[in-house]
Design a protein around this motif. Sequence first.
Motif, PDB file in Angstrom:
ATOM      1  N   SER A  11      -7.926  33.098   1.890  1.00  0.00           N
ATOM      2  CA  SER A  11      -8.680  32.174   1.035  1.00  0.00           C
ATOM      3  C   SER A  11      -8.772  32.637  -0.413  1.00  0.00           C
ATOM      4  O   SER A  11      -8.544  31.863  -1.351  1.00  0.00           O
ATOM      5  CB  SER A  11     -10.084  31.978   1.612  1.00  0.00           C
ATOM      6  OG  SER A  11     -10.020  31.382   2.894  1.00  0.00           O
ATOM      7  N   ASN A  14      -6.096  32.058  -3.338  1.00  0.00           N
ATOM      8  CA  ASN A  14      -5.955  30.791  -4.063  1.00  0.00           C
ATOM      9  C   ASN A  14      -6.480  30.901  -5.488  1.00  0.00           C
ATOM     10  O   ASN A  14      -5.885  30.355  -6.424  1.00  0.00           O
ATOM     11  CB  ASN A  14      -6.683  29.672  -3.320  1.00  0.00           C
ATOM     12  CG  ASN A  14      -5.968  29.246  -2.061  1.00  0.00           C
ATOM     13  OD1 ASN A  14      -5.040  28.446  -2.099  1.00  0.00           O
ATOM     14  ND2 ASN A  14      -6.398  29.783  -0.925  1.00  0.00           N
ATOM     15  N   LYS A  39       1.415  31.548   6.853  1.00  0.00           N
ATOM     16  CA  LYS A  39       0.374  31.332   5.839  1.00  0.00           C
ATOM     17  C   LYS A  39       0.953  31.438   4.437  1.00  0.00           C
ATOM     18  O   LYS A  39       0.633  30.635   3.556  1.00  0.00           O
ATOM     19  CB  LYS A  39      -0.756  32.354   6.017  1.00  0.00           C
ATOM     20  CG  LYS A  39      -1.609  32.136   7.242  1.00  0.00           C
ATOM     21  CD  LYS A  39      -2.587  33.275   7.440  1.00  0.00           C
ATOM     22  CE  LYS A  39      -3.557  33.403   6.293  1.00  0.00           C
ATOM     23  NZ  LYS A  39      -4.551  34.494   6.517  1.00  0.00           N
ATOM     24  N   ARG A  42       2.898  28.313   3.704  1.00  0.00           N
ATOM     25  CA  ARG A  42       2.031  27.184   3.369  1.00  0.00           C
ATOM     26  C   ARG A  42       1.552  27.287   1.921  1.00  0.00           C
ATOM     27  O   ARG A  42       1.459  26.286   1.206  1.00  0.00           O
ATOM     28  CB  ARG A  42       0.838  27.120   4.326  1.00  0.00           C
ATOM     29  CG  ARG A  42       1.201  26.656   5.726  1.00  0.00           C
ATOM     30  CD  ARG A  42      -0.023  26.225   6.505  1.00  0.00           C
ATOM     31  NE  ARG A  42      -0.947  27.333   6.749  1.00  0.00           N
ATOM     32  CZ  ARG A  42      -0.893  28.125   7.822  1.00  0.00           C
ATOM     33  NH1 ARG A  42       0.061  27.941   8.737  1.00  0.00           N
ATOM     34  NH2 ARG A  42      -1.779  29.092   7.983  1.00  0.00           N
ATOM     35  N   LYS A  46       2.138  24.610  -0.961  1.00  0.00           N
ATOM     36  CA  LYS A  46       0.944  24.012  -1.579  1.00  0.00           C
ATOM     37  C   LYS A  46       1.044  24.027  -3.101  1.00  0.00           C
ATOM     38  O   LYS A  46       0.713  23.045  -3.769  1.00  0.00           O
ATOM     39  CB  LYS A  46      -0.302  24.766  -1.120  1.00  0.00           C
ATOM     40  CG  LYS A  46      -1.598  24.295  -1.775  1.00  0.00           C
ATOM     41  CD  LYS A  46      -2.784  25.107  -1.256  1.00  0.00           C
ATOM     42  CE  LYS A  46      -4.082  24.683  -1.927  1.00  0.00           C
ATOM     43  NZ  LYS A  46      -5.244  25.466  -1.416  1.00  0.00           N
ATOM     44  N   LEU A 164     -14.094  35.528  12.156  1.00  0.00           N
ATOM     45  CA  LEU A 164     -12.752  35.839  11.659  1.00  0.00           C
ATOM     46  C   LEU A 164     -12.375  37.258  12.059  1.00  0.00           C
ATOM     47  O   LEU A 164     -13.194  38.176  11.997  1.00  0.00           O
ATOM     48  CB  LEU A 164     -12.703  35.680  10.140  1.00  0.00           C
ATOM     49  CG  LEU A 164     -11.319  35.721   9.503  1.00  0.00           C
ATOM     50  CD1 LEU A 164     -10.445  34.563   9.969  1.00  0.00           C
ATOM     51  CD2 LEU A 164     -11.425  35.704   7.982  1.00  0.00           C
ATOM     52  N   ASP A 370      -8.009  32.491  12.228  1.00  0.00           N
ATOM     53  CA  ASP A 370      -8.240  31.829  10.945  1.00  0.00           C
ATOM     54  C   ASP A 370      -9.459  30.939  11.089  1.00  0.00           C
ATOM     55  O   ASP A 370      -9.838  30.544  12.200  1.00  0.00           O
ATOM     56  CB  ASP A 370      -7.018  30.990  10.555  1.00  0.00           C
ATOM     57  CG  ASP A 370      -6.949  30.733   9.058  1.00  0.00           C
ATOM     58  OD1 ASP A 370      -7.850  31.199   8.338  1.00  0.00           O
ATOM     59  OD2 ASP A 370      -5.998  30.062   8.621  1.00  0.00           O
ATOM     60  N   LEU A 371     -10.098  30.644   9.977  1.00  0.00           N
ATOM     61  CA  LEU A 371     -11.227  29.717   9.946  1.00  0.00           C
ATOM     62  C   LEU A 371     -10.918  28.649   8.906  1.00  0.00           C
ATOM     63  O   LEU A 371     -10.517  28.963   7.785  1.00  0.00           O
ATOM     64  CB  LEU A 371     -12.530  30.433   9.580  1.00  0.00           C
ATOM     65  CG  LEU A 371     -13.050  31.500  10.553  1.00  0.00           C
ATOM     66  CD1 LEU A 371     -14.298  32.163   9.988  1.00  0.00           C
ATOM     67  CD2 LEU A 371     -13.350  30.897  11.925  1.00  0.00           C
ATOM     68  N   SER A 372     -11.105  27.397   9.261  1.00  0.00           N
ATOM     69  CA  SER A 372     -10.819  26.301   8.342  1.00  0.00           C
ATOM     70  C   SER A 372     -11.985  26.096   7.381  1.00  0.00           C
ATOM     71  O   SER A 372     -13.099  26.555   7.616  1.00  0.00           O
ATOM     72  CB  SER A 372     -10.564  25.017   9.130  1.00  0.00           C
ATOM     73  OG  SER A 372     -11.705  24.673   9.894  1.00  0.00           O
ATOM     74  N   GLY A 373     -11.712  25.398   6.288  1.00  0.00           N
ATOM     75  CA  GLY A 373     -12.757  25.071   5.332  1.00  0.00           C
ATOM     76  C   GLY A 373     -12.608  25.823   4.027  1.00  0.00           C
ATOM     77  O   GLY A 373     -11.883  26.810   3.916  1.00  0.00           O
ATOM     78  N   GLU A 374     -13.321  25.334   3.018  1.00  0.00           N
ATOM     79  CA  GLU A 374     -13.286  25.940   1.694  1.00  0.00           C
ATOM     80  C   GLU A 374     -14.194  27.161   1.630  1.00  0.00           C
ATOM     81  O   GLU A 374     -15.072  27.343   2.476  1.00  0.00           O
ATOM     82  CB  GLU A 374     -13.733  24.915   0.640  1.00  0.00           C
ATOM     83  CG  GLU A 374     -12.859  23.665   0.583  1.00  0.00           C
ATOM     84  CD  GLU A 374     -11.449  23.975   0.141  1.00  0.00           C
ATOM     85  OE1 GLU A 374     -11.278  24.793  -0.787  1.00  0.00           O
ATOM     86  OE2 GLU A 374     -10.501  23.411   0.733  1.00  0.00           O
TER      87      GLU A 374
END
Length: 383
Positions: A11, A14, A39, A42, A46, A164, A370-374
């Motif tokens: 995360s 980014n 990852k 991706r 992106k 995580l 992995d954990l989704s979300g912002e």
Amino acid sequence: MIRVAIVGTGSISNAHVQAYLKFPERCKIVALVDIVPEKAQRMKEKYELDAQVYDDHQKILPLTGIDLVDVCTPPYVHASISINCLRSGKNVVCEKPMAASLEECDAMIRARDESGKKLSIIAQNRFRQPIANLKALLDSGIAGPVRSAQVDSFWWRGHSYYDLWWRGTWEKEGGGCTLNHAVHHIDMLAWMMGLPEKVTSVLANVAHDNAEVEDLSVSILQYPGALAQLTASVVHHGEEQQLVFQCEKAKIAAPFSCFASTPMPNGFPVRNEELEKQIADYAAGLPAVKWEGHDGQLENVLTVIENDTAPAIGGEDGRRTIELITGIFKSGAMGQTVSLPLAKEDPFYTVEGIMANVPHFYEKTTSAADLSGEITLGSNYQK
């Protein structure tokens, strides 16, 4: 053109990619490395990067087409990756925390010195206008010497945060909220006041029974002529983060606030609005921060490489922060006041010594890939 490799594409990376993309005439991301190469792929797609994907940082060490390696991995491999890259002739910028122990910090600094390359440790909040202003105000002496400081590193993270795979263990994360959240505020405090002489701390885990590490710590720091209180937390709703300095003549804080008092003959206070205006005017006249947060620090790293100068935040800065955090861990684990600096003979100087002495509040029960979300990066210190 500075050619950049990013190691670790989770995360936080980014924020780094977005920063580099703001300077296309000065740098180019040419490699993405992750032990889960999907990852990295991706991320490449992106941001439409013209970059090669690798599954091991060892594979980029022999490459001559890389000038800067940006380490965004979990903390337990910050030192080994940084050292390998420095020794291969590459400059390094490493995400916070610098490393999991003072021994690892010293090894990173030694590799920097022996290689002659640059090493910068991420502490992006120094590149925020309110924090830069606060530092300048303190340095100016306009409010007088600090008598008391209050540092609130308040964050909130739900129970699943520690699911995580690398979070919530002393081995992989290196600690809890004190190391991985309050590291920002501890860096700012040490930048503004230096290291305290003594530390007294309490560690606790009050809300995350899926983690070995602390989710709350409270510390009292003793400086010559001053005390500081520091709370590190991931259980505070609202995440109201602040640094407050009660100085001889006035209180100054980030987010910016100011209150000045003078005594009446009986010792009771009367407000000094004239000094408050002087402080506010001084702050308003300070130079603007052109690039904020990660943008600002990574722009500084590019400038350092281009001009062969020292980074604004170097290895010694990162080590100083780890020293104070280690003092907090030792005090909380041993139930005693700890004097700083710590000696190399101290058990807490090494990862092994820390692991042997810190409390395991709970055992980790989940290891999600992995954990989704912002993610959120904390306060911008604006009102």
